[in-house]
Design a protein around this motif. Structure first.
Motif, PDB file in Angstrom:
ATOM      1  N   GLU A 104       0.857  -1.165   0.005  1.00  0.00           N
ATOM      2  CA  GLU A 104       0.284  -0.245  -0.231  1.00  0.00           C
ATOM      3  C   GLU A 104       0.735   1.195   0.337  1.00  0.00           C
ATOM      4  O   GLU A 104      -0.067   2.121  -0.163  1.00  0.00           O
ATOM      5  N   GLY A 105       2.216   0.795   0.182  1.00  0.00           N
ATOM      6  CA  GLY A 105       2.812   2.031   0.306  1.00  0.00           C
ATOM      7  C   GLY A 105       3.670   3.044  -1.036  1.00  0.00           C
ATOM      8  O   GLY A 105       3.265   1.656  -1.965  1.00  0.00           O
ATOM      9  N   TRP A 106       4.248   3.937  -0.605  1.00  0.00           N
ATOM     10  CA  TRP A 106       4.928   4.396  -2.226  1.00  0.00           C
ATOM     11  C   TRP A 106       6.034   3.342  -2.635  1.00  0.00           C
ATOM     12  O   TRP A 106       6.241   3.072  -1.827  1.00  0.00           O
ATOM     13  N   ARG A 107       5.829   2.923  -3.569  1.00  0.00           N
ATOM     14  CA  ARG A 107       6.140   2.596  -5.033  1.00  0.00           C
ATOM     15  C   ARG A 107       7.923   3.525  -4.726  1.00  0.00           C
ATOM     16  O   ARG A 107       7.852   4.429  -5.743  1.00  0.00           O
ATOM     17  N   GLU A 117      15.219   8.731  -5.721  1.00  0.00           N
ATOM     18  CA  GLU A 117      15.605   8.618  -4.218  1.00  0.00           C
ATOM     19  C   GLU A 117      14.559   9.771  -2.799  1.00  0.00           C
ATOM     20  O   GLU A 117      14.123   9.237  -2.275  1.00  0.00           O
ATOM     21  N   THR A 118      15.375  10.733  -2.917  1.00  0.00           N
ATOM     22  CA  THR A 118      14.961  11.895  -1.970  1.00  0.00           C
ATOM     23  C   THR A 118      13.653  12.052  -2.382  1.00  0.00           C
ATOM     24  O   THR A 118      12.710  12.750  -1.114  1.00  0.00           O
ATOM     25  N   VAL A 119      12.419  11.957  -3.240  1.00  0.00           N
ATOM     26  CA  VAL A 119      11.374  12.365  -3.569  1.00  0.00           C
ATOM     27  C   VAL A 119      10.822  11.106  -3.395  1.00  0.00           C
ATOM     28  O   VAL A 119       9.314  10.795  -2.578  1.00  0.00           O
ATOM     29  N   HIS A 120      10.929   9.348  -3.248  1.00  0.00           N
ATOM     30  CA  HIS A 120      10.364   7.932  -2.993  1.00  0.00           C
ATOM     31  C   HIS A 120      10.987   8.153  -1.098  1.00  0.00           C
ATOM     32  O   HIS A 120       9.059   8.426  -0.836  1.00  0.00           O
ATOM     33  N   ALA A 121      11.242   8.979  -0.674  1.00  0.00           N
ATOM     34  CA  ALA A 121      11.688   9.352   0.826  1.00  0.00           C
ATOM     35  C   ALA A 121      10.830  10.395   0.907  1.00  0.00           C
ATOM     36  O   ALA A 121       9.968   9.857   2.320  1.00  0.00           O
ATOM     37  N   ALA A 126       0.910  10.281   3.284  1.00  0.00           N
ATOM     38  CA  ALA A 126      -0.020   9.555   3.593  1.00  0.00           C
ATOM     39  C   ALA A 126      -0.073   9.070   2.761  1.00  0.00           C
ATOM     40  O   ALA A 126       0.937   8.766   1.473  1.00  0.00           O
ATOM     41  N   ALA A 127      -0.587   7.514   2.708  1.00  0.00           N
ATOM     42  CA  ALA A 127      -0.700   7.034   1.900  1.00  0.00           C
ATOM     43  C   ALA A 127      -1.109   7.373   0.302  1.00  0.00           C
ATOM     44  O   ALA A 127      -2.163   7.817   0.320  1.00  0.00           O
ATOM     45  N   PRO A 128      -0.460   6.566  -0.458  1.00  0.00           N
ATOM     46  CA  PRO A 128      -1.281   6.535  -2.228  1.00  0.00           C
ATOM     47  C   PRO A 128      -2.087   6.662  -2.474  1.00  0.00           C
ATOM     48  O   PRO A 128      -3.281   5.813  -2.072  1.00  0.00           O
ATOM     49  N   GLY A 129      -2.841   6.978  -3.394  1.00  0.00           N
ATOM     50  CA  GLY A 129      -4.570   7.483  -3.675  1.00  0.00           C
ATOM     51  C   GLY A 129      -4.491   6.824  -5.053  1.00  0.00           C
ATOM     52  O   GLY A 129      -3.475   6.782  -5.435  1.00  0.00           O
TER      53      GLY A 129
END
Length: 152
Positions: free
Chosen positions: A4-7, A103-107, A113-116
């Motif tokens: 469910e988290g960001w990839r 990598e910075t944007v992923h962090a 909040a969880a992605p939509g």
């Protein structure tokens, strides 16, 4: 919640879209006919530049659904655009250089909040056409030979 988290691919597509669009620097006039945003071939081209790989159809589709659902981007009539919330995320991220932008944007995304989840589909033929357009841009034309000089 593992799935469910960001990839990483979500950040890759987001950064590719931001950079392809001029990193938010170039706004078009309200009187222009050309819509603000970039086409899929532009996103793929930038993604290839960042990661030396072209994202697959499923990677793009999943990332766009998640990013659009989080209101960081939108897609309309084939034009990909960064929303004001997406521009804010880009402008306020820690600056570590372009090499580590994904990598910075992923962090940064992972701390949000969880992605939509937005309803958006990328058809195989649309992805293939964008890959073909991108490939045509990057291929070096072969020199033309005169029939007179043809050794056959």
């Amino acid at each position: 919640m593992g799935d469910e988290g960001w990839r990483w691919a979500d950040a890759w597509i987001f950064v590719s879209l931001v950079i392809a669009g001029g990193a938010g620097r170039h706004r078009r006039s309200a009187t222009t006919r050309r819509p603000e945003g970039v086409r899929l071939a532009d996103v793929l081209s930038t993604a290839d530049h960042l990661n030396h790989a072209i994202p697959g159809r499923h990677e793009v589709e999943a990332a766009v659904r998640r990013l659009a659902g989080a209101e960081l981007i939108n897609v309309a009539d084939g034009w990909f655009r960064v929303t004001p919330a997406g521009e804010q995320l880009w402008r306020t991220r820690p600056r570590n250089g372009l090499a580590s932008a994904v990598e910075t944007v992923h962090a940064v995304l992972s701390r949000r909040a969880a992605p939509g989840s937005a309803d958006w589909d990328l058809h195989e033929d649309e992805h293939a056409a964008a890959v073909l357009e991108f490939s045509a841009r990057t291929s070096v034309p072969r020199p033309r030979r005169s029939p007179e000089n043809d050794p056959t």
